[in-house]
Enzyme design. Structure first.
Site, PDB file in Angstrom:
ATOM      1  N   SER A 119       0.337   8.628 -18.805  1.00 12.85           N
ATOM      2  CA  SER A 119       2.230   8.451 -18.283  1.00 12.85           C
ATOM      3  C   SER A 119       2.222   8.361 -19.794  1.00 12.85           C
ATOM      4  O   SER A 119       3.400   8.360 -20.395  1.00 12.85           O
ATOM      5  CB  SER A 119       1.965   7.383 -17.754  1.00 12.85           C
ATOM      6  OG  SER A 119       2.054   5.641 -17.217  1.00 12.85           O
ATOM      7  N   GLY A 123      -0.440   8.736 -13.851  1.00 12.19           N
ATOM      8  CA  GLY A 123      -1.021   8.573 -12.879  1.00 12.19           C
ATOM      9  C   GLY A 123      -2.602   9.062 -12.868  1.00 12.19           C
ATOM     10  O   GLY A 123      -3.534   7.806 -12.355  1.00 12.19           O
ATOM     11  N   ASN A 167      -4.881   3.307 -16.265  1.00  8.87           N
ATOM     12  CA  ASN A 167      -5.351   2.980 -14.553  1.00  8.87           C
ATOM     13  C   ASN A 167      -6.113   2.594 -14.320  1.00  8.87           C
ATOM     14  O   ASN A 167      -6.597   2.447 -13.184  1.00  8.87           O
ATOM     15  CB  ASN A 167      -4.452   4.397 -14.265  1.00  8.87           C
ATOM     16  CG  ASN A 167      -3.277   4.201 -14.674  1.00  8.87           C
ATOM     17  OD1 ASN A 167      -2.202   3.906 -14.716  1.00  8.87           O
ATOM     18  ND2 ASN A 167      -2.798   6.176 -15.266  1.00  8.87           N
ATOM     19  N   ASP A 203      10.407  -1.307 -16.344  1.00 10.75           N
ATOM     20  CA  ASP A 203       9.162  -1.882 -15.670  1.00 10.75           C
ATOM     21  C   ASP A 203       8.389  -2.778 -16.645  1.00 10.75           C
ATOM     22  O   ASP A 203       7.180  -2.783 -16.190  1.00 10.75           O
ATOM     23  CB  ASP A 203       8.510  -0.191 -15.176  1.00 10.75           C
ATOM     24  CG  ASP A 203       7.725   0.590 -16.608  1.00 10.75           C
ATOM     25  OD1 ASP A 203       7.772   0.538 -17.692  1.00 10.75           O
ATOM     26  OD2 ASP A 203       7.864   1.659 -16.138  1.00 10.75           O
ATOM     27  N   HIS A 249       5.381   1.104 -19.673  1.00 11.20           N
ATOM     28  CA  HIS A 249       5.160   2.151 -21.212  1.00 11.20           C
ATOM     29  C   HIS A 249       6.818   1.447 -21.764  1.00 11.20           C
ATOM     30  O   HIS A 249       7.820   1.772 -21.713  1.00 11.20           O
ATOM     31  CB  HIS A 249       6.523   3.182 -19.671  1.00 11.20           C
ATOM     32  CG  HIS A 249       5.434   3.375 -18.251  1.00 11.20           C
ATOM     33  ND1 HIS A 249       5.776   2.956 -17.808  1.00 11.20           N
ATOM     34  CD2 HIS A 249       4.498   4.401 -18.645  1.00 11.20           C
ATOM     35  CE1 HIS A 249       4.918   2.785 -16.848  1.00 11.20           C
ATOM     36  NE2 HIS A 249       4.277   3.992 -17.017  1.00 11.20           N
TER      37      HIS A 249
END
Length: 242
Positions: free
Chosen positions: A64, A101, A132, A213, A216
């Site tokens: 991402s 993801g 991740n 968030d 990011h």
């Protein structure tokens, strides 16, 4: 108030995990277990802007953070990198091959499919995967093995590679942190790949450079990343053309 790296990772971990789970499931049930066609179903590899037909092709292959999560079209890492390279006198067509993801297993599953679908052989593939894995608690040995296999595939095809690394937070334990953080420099040396050690270098500690968030980057944050990464990419392209 400025955040420490630990606070940033703690706040942002949940966000990446939610993104990862929505795209591929949790734990061991990720996209790495799916077919190449399925892994690429949501991926549209496209150049970020028009360049000359003979411009070298650079593929930004990541998660991402590469895909432009939460940003408008044209604000992600690939288009910003292309603009930064052009401003410094290096023309390149930077393709966005980021999938939100993705773990390293998912990246390994779709790498060959992605390369085979490109209009021409890349002059450089930049790999930005592993974050991740770390946030899911996947063992560093698995992350290392998957990245090693991706770099070996690029070696086999005669395609130069570059890594943008991540760092594990202290709360995962000293053993995990030591093993994870060593992956990127070790593999860069093994495969003679260019390395940008920490993708978010210079952003951590400045909350304004992240989306709500907490993990990011904003468009401004991505622009700062691209500014720092572009000279390394230009150097790697120059080395590849010698």
């Amino acid at each position: 108030m400025a955040w420490t790296m630990v606070q940033w990772l703690a706040a942002g971990g949940a966000a990446i995990l939610l993104t990862a789970c929505s795209d591929g499931g949790a734990g061991g049930s990720d996209k790495g277990s799916r077919s190449a066609d399925e892994a690429n179903a949501s991926l549209t590899v496209a150049p970020t802007a028009q360049v000359s037909a003979d411009a070298p092709l650079v593929v930004a292959f990541g998660d991402s953070l590469y895909a432009g999560y939460g940003l408008d079209a044209g604000e992600g890492f690939a288009p910003e990198l292309q603009r930064r390279l052009a401003a410094a006198g290096t023309e390149a067509a930077v393709f966005n091959a980021g999938v939100s993801g993705d773990t390293t297993a998912a990246g390994l599953a779709r790498l060959a499919f992605t390369l085979d679908g490109l209009p021409k052989k890349p002059a450089l593939v930049i790999i930005g995967l592993g974050g991740n894995d770390m946030l899911r608690g996947i063992g560093p040995e698995t992350t290392r093995s998957n990245l090693d296999a991706m770099l070996a595939e690029l070696d086999r095809r005669g395609i130069p590679a570059m890594l943008t690394g991540m760092l594990a937070p202290p709360n995962l334990g000293e053993d995990y942190r030591t093993a994870f953080d060593a992956i990127y420099p070790d593999l860069a040396r093994k495969h003679d790949a260019a390395l940008y050690p920490f993708f978010l270098e210079g952003l951590v500690g400045n909350r304004a450079l992240f989306l709500p968030d907490g993990i990011h980057p904003t468009a401004e944050g991505i622009d700062m990343v691209a500014e720092k990464v572009a000279p390394v990419v230009a150097g790697a392209l120059g080395d590849a053309q010698r």
